[in-house]
Design an enzyme around this catalytic site. Structure first.
Site, PDB file in Angstrom:
ATOM      1  N   GLU A  47       0.870  -1.175   0.000  1.00 48.62           N
ATOM      2  CA  GLU A  47       0.000   0.000   0.000  1.00 48.62           C
ATOM      3  C   GLU A  47       0.909   1.227   0.000  1.00 48.62           C
ATOM      4  O   GLU A  47       1.614   1.480   0.970  1.00 48.62           O
ATOM      5  CB  GLU A  47      -0.896  -0.061   1.248  1.00 48.62           C
ATOM      6  N   SER A  48       0.897   1.961  -1.110  1.00 50.72           N
ATOM      7  CA  SER A  48       1.880   3.036  -1.255  1.00 50.72           C
ATOM      8  C   SER A  48       1.708   4.147  -0.217  1.00 50.72           C
ATOM      9  O   SER A  48       2.686   4.775   0.194  1.00 50.72           O
ATOM     10  CB  SER A  48       1.831   3.622  -2.666  1.00 50.72           C
ATOM     11  N   CYS A  77       4.440  -2.367  -8.458  1.00 48.25           N
ATOM     12  CA  CYS A  77       3.107  -1.953  -8.025  1.00 48.25           C
ATOM     13  C   CYS A  77       3.167  -0.720  -7.103  1.00 48.25           C
ATOM     14  O   CYS A  77       3.477   0.358  -7.587  1.00 48.25           O
ATOM     15  CB  CYS A  77       2.387  -3.146  -7.395  1.00 48.25           C
ATOM     16  N   ILE A 133      -2.703  -6.579  -8.944  1.00 47.36           N
ATOM     17  CA  ILE A 133      -3.545  -6.472  -7.750  1.00 47.36           C
ATOM     18  C   ILE A 133      -3.757  -4.991  -7.429  1.00 47.36           C
ATOM     19  O   ILE A 133      -2.812  -4.299  -7.045  1.00 47.36           O
ATOM     20  CB  ILE A 133      -2.885  -7.179  -6.536  1.00 47.36           C
ATOM     21  N   HIS A 170       3.063  -7.853 -10.185  1.00 44.35           N
ATOM     22  CA  HIS A 170       3.838  -8.488  -9.098  1.00 44.35           C
ATOM     23  C   HIS A 170       4.650  -9.688  -9.591  1.00 44.35           C
ATOM     24  O   HIS A 170       4.202 -10.827  -9.424  1.00 44.35           O
ATOM     25  CB  HIS A 170       2.877  -8.987  -8.010  1.00 44.35           C
ATOM     26  N   GLU A 172       7.041 -11.096  -8.286  1.00 42.61           N
ATOM     27  CA  GLU A 172       7.515 -11.925  -7.159  1.00 42.61           C
ATOM     28  C   GLU A 172       6.469 -12.961  -6.756  1.00 42.61           C
ATOM     29  O   GLU A 172       6.745 -13.825  -5.930  1.00 42.61           O
ATOM     30  CB  GLU A 172       7.902 -11.027  -5.968  1.00 42.61           C
TER      31      GLU A 172
END
Ligand code: GLN
Length: 189
Positions: A47-48, A77, A133, A170, A172
């Site tokens: 969450e930035s 993201c 996402i 994402h 990862e």
């Protein structure tokens, strides 16, 4: 080679595992001093707003900015949002080191999350299975930025600006480690 993963919030463990699998030494970054001996850094998804808030609290904004200006740094993201110079929101703390404009939550609520096969110009020809996402998209880039992947409708989802890399999805969260490998190749270049 020693790679840092910003470990304030979000999907940092998954990046760490992928990097270790590729033989890199990995260090979690929470304090400015953690950046000292690193060759590169990944800023994970999450969450930035939270990542930004914690980075302010830990005195990390300027140290991260200095690091990203000179050393390979990759944002995925929320990390992409954090690297951008323009997200259309004044109060949210960001690093502002990449010449891209990013729209947070660009896909709205109805398609919160989705997966799609992408072509990525800096990899081989095999499609990259990408997990999005609540993802951002890049809505504008300066001349010095290379667009390395778009969705079928043309929306930009991966960019590179010299030693800086940003992906809206994402990498990862899947087994495909080609983008991590590519990032390590930027570090060793
Ligand atoms: N929508 C989130 C944000 O604004 C990013 C989502 C993610 O990193 N998966 O920070």
């Amino acid at each position: 080679m020693k790679v840092g993963v910003l470990a304030l919030q979000g999907a940092f463990i998954e990046h760490e595992k992928t990097l270790r699998g590729l033989g890199a030494e990995v260090k979690q970054v929470r304090l400015p001093a953690d950046l000292n001996d690193l060759d590169g850094l990944i800023i994970p998804g999450g969450e930035s707003t939270t990542i930004g808030k914690l980075a302010v609290e830990y005195g990390l904004i300027e140290p991260l900015r200095d690091f990203a200006r000179s050393k390979p740094t990759w944002g995925t993201c929320a990390g992409m949002i954090f690297l951008a110079k323009d997200i259309g929101i004044d109060r949210q703390p960001i690093l502002g080191v990449m010449d891209i404009t990013v729209n947070r939550n660009a896909f709205g609520r109805q398609i919160d999350s989705f997966e799609v096969d992408l072509g990525i110009s800096v990899l081989d020809d095999r499609p990259f299975h990408a997990v999005f996402i609540r993802a951002p998209v890049v809505t504008a880039v300066d001349q010095n930025v290379d667009v390395i992947s778009t969705l079928a409708d043309g929306r930009i989802v991966a960019v590179q600006e010299e030693h800086l890399l940003a992906t809206a999805f994402h990498p990862e969260l899947t087994d495909d480690n080609r983008l991590h490998q590519y990032f390590l190749s930027i570090i060793t270049k």
